[in-house]
Scaffold this active site. Structure first.
Site, PDB file in Angstrom:
ATOM      1  CE  LYS A 194      -3.151  -3.142   0.617  1.00 54.93           C
ATOM      2  NZ  LYS A 194      -3.983  -3.675  -0.443  1.00 54.93           N
TER       3      LYS A 194
HETATM    4  C1  LIG Z   1      -4.976  -4.715   0.262  1.00 55.52           C
HETATM    5  C2  LIG Z   1      -6.417  -4.526   0.145  1.00 55.52           C
HETATM    6  C3  LIG Z   1      -7.298  -5.017   1.116  1.00 55.52           C
HETATM    7  C4  LIG Z   1      -6.864  -5.901   2.243  1.00 55.52           C
HETATM    8  O1  LIG Z   1      -5.884  -5.337   3.073  1.00 55.52           O
HETATM    9  P1  LIG Z   1      -4.938  -6.326   3.913  1.00 55.52           P
HETATM   10  O2  LIG Z   1      -4.184  -5.385   4.797  1.00 55.52           O
HETATM   11  O3  LIG Z   1      -4.076  -7.047   2.959  1.00 55.52           O
HETATM   12  O4  LIG Z   1      -5.822  -7.229   4.688  1.00 55.52           O
HETATM   13  C5  LIG Z   1      -8.652  -4.733   0.978  1.00 55.52           C
HETATM   14  N1  LIG Z   1      -9.105  -4.019  -0.056  1.00 55.52           N
HETATM   15  C6  LIG Z   1      -8.292  -3.538  -1.014  1.00 55.52           C
HETATM   16  C7  LIG Z   1      -8.865  -2.716  -2.127  1.00 55.52           C
HETATM   17  C8  LIG Z   1      -6.924  -3.785  -0.956  1.00 55.52           C
HETATM   18  O5  LIG Z   1      -6.124  -3.329  -1.922  1.00 55.52           O
END
Ligand SMILES: *Cc1c(COP(=O)(O)O)cnc(C)c1O
Length: 423
Positions: A194
């Protein structure tokens, strides 16, 4: 100062900025020999400091740190009152975790088409509402804000809740309001890929205390116990303690550790400088691409609030998209196509196998069957043709803040050259 670790996988952005600050913060946590968030004052706890700093930056009344974006989504769904058998609208283009979070509570994801911004199409969302629909989960994919005016208006008219999935849009906003605060609550992720990261981590933001409280209870099976025993006495008033005990229901363990809180806190301080750069790059790249004949850049619902970490272009057909991507790549421009029937990309409903096939861990078929409100829907690879159309015609650029001006100029010159060749 950025420290380079050999062999690490990085998406650019936050991970590239891991440096002395994160190392010092983690070292401080380890030296304290207390990696647990509770039994500390809010100033002493990195997790609490992360929550407070995020609240200040976003202008949010309540922030709850958790251990992943998925757990932030699940806690948020609990917060807004989603329960077994409810239908929840999710976009056809999002990481599978958005739909999985809905299923984890025994509710059903209803898959909604995307529009030319590659986020939820509010027109199709309205079409998919049934008497069982409880909530909408718009997803700000690739840092691009959804059409929140239309989505919030739809939710108001049809009396639905809105939980924004902001996992890919940390620092984004819509008409000046931080993402996550346009609907009822918002879920953030601090996973490695992210914008900023603590390895694994998440946050739930909301302006409504009852949503925060329900999420807080669910995020920790013994939440009120820690709160009561907290040395700062976060719950010192006996009436407040009694109220919490009354309100309490079962929870899981989605707590965030101090080590993760320390990294997330230091990363958050660096976020806005990263985004200032990615936004500037995207503006320049987009302007260069607008001159390409026969090519349309992604639609935007708020260019200022966009995080600037990606750009999508569309041609008139899947074949043309492949050709143009090949031409761009031949100029040394890093870009690519995303949709393939054969490569299982879990960001697209088409490849959500266990949902398509209604698989479950429960012997009685729960939640699909065997529950009080069985699933009324059929899923198929053909159910969202508009989404497949957009995705198959898209050429995608990833933008990192370390992209140099020199490289960016080269890219823009390359795009200009391709433009001349195409016209
Ligand atoms: C990464 C992501 C998630 C999940 O996040 P995690 O921290 O991996 O559990 C949910 N929604 C979207 C759009 C994502 O890109």
């Amino acid at each position: 100062m950025a420290v380079t670790f050999s062999g690490h996988v990085s998406a650019g952005l936050g991970p590239e900025e891991i440096g002395d600050e994160e190392i010092a913060a983690v070292t401080a946590v380890l030296k304290s020999k207390n990696l647990f968030r509770f039994f500390k004052s809010r100033e002493e706890s990195y997790v609490a400091r992360l929550e407070d700093l995020f609240a200040e930056k976003a202008g949010a009344a309540h922030v709850l740190a958790v251990n992943s974006g998925t757990s932030a989504l699940i806690s948020g769904l609990v917060g807004i009152g989603v329960s077994q058998g409810d239908e929840v609208l999710v976009p056809a283009y999002t990481y599978i975790a958005t739909a999985a979070a809905v299923l984890a509570l025994g509710a059903f994801p209803v898959v909604v088409e995307i529009d030319g911004s590659l986020t939820m199409d509010p027109v199709d969302a309205e079409r998919k509402i049934t008497p069982r629909t409880k909530a909408i989960v718009p997803v700000h994919m690739r840092g691009v804000p959804c059409n929140m005016e239309a989505i919030v208006d739809l939710a108001r008219r049809r009396r639905l809740k809105v939980l924004e999935d902001c996992a890919q849009a940390n620092g984004g906003s819509y008409r000046g309001t931080a993402l996550g605060l346009l609907g009822d609550a918002g879920a953030y992720s601090f996973q490695h890929f992210k914008i900023i990261t603590s390895g694994e981590g998440g946050l739930l933001v909301t302006n409504r205390k009852e949503i925060h409280d329900r999420a807080a209870i669910y995020h920790d099976s013994a939440y009120t116990f820690w709160m009561e025993k907290n040395i700062e006495g976060e719950l010192s008033d006996p009436e407040e303690i009694a109220r919490w005990k009354q309100a309490c229901f079962l929870g899981e363990n989605y707590r965030q550790s101090e080590v993760h809180g320390a990294i997330g806190y230091e990363q958050l301080k660096k976020r806005d400088a990263i985004l200032a750069r990615t936004r500037a790059i995207k503006k320049k790249l987009r302007a260069a691409c607008e001159a390409l004949p026969g090519i349309t850049p992604e639609a935007t619902h708020d260019a200022e609030g966009d995080c600037g970490i990606s750009l999508a272009l569309f041609t008139e057909s899947e074949e043309r998209t492949k050709e143009v991507a090949t031409i761009l790549k031949a100029e040394g421009i890093r870009c690519g196509t995303r949709f393939s029937r054969h490569v299982p990309d879990r960001h697209l409903f088409y490849h959500w196998d266990y949902i398509m096939e209604k698989r479950t861990l429960h012997r009685n078929g729960f939640p699909w069957t065997g529950g009080a409100r069985p699933c009324q829907m059929e899923y198929s690879k053909e159910m969202c043709p508009q989404t497949l159309d957009w995705m198959s015609r898209g050429i995608f650029f990833s933008i990192g803040h370390l992209m140099s001006d020199r490289y960016l100029d080269e890219v823009c010159r390359g795009i200009e050259k391709v433009g001349k060749a195409l016209s």
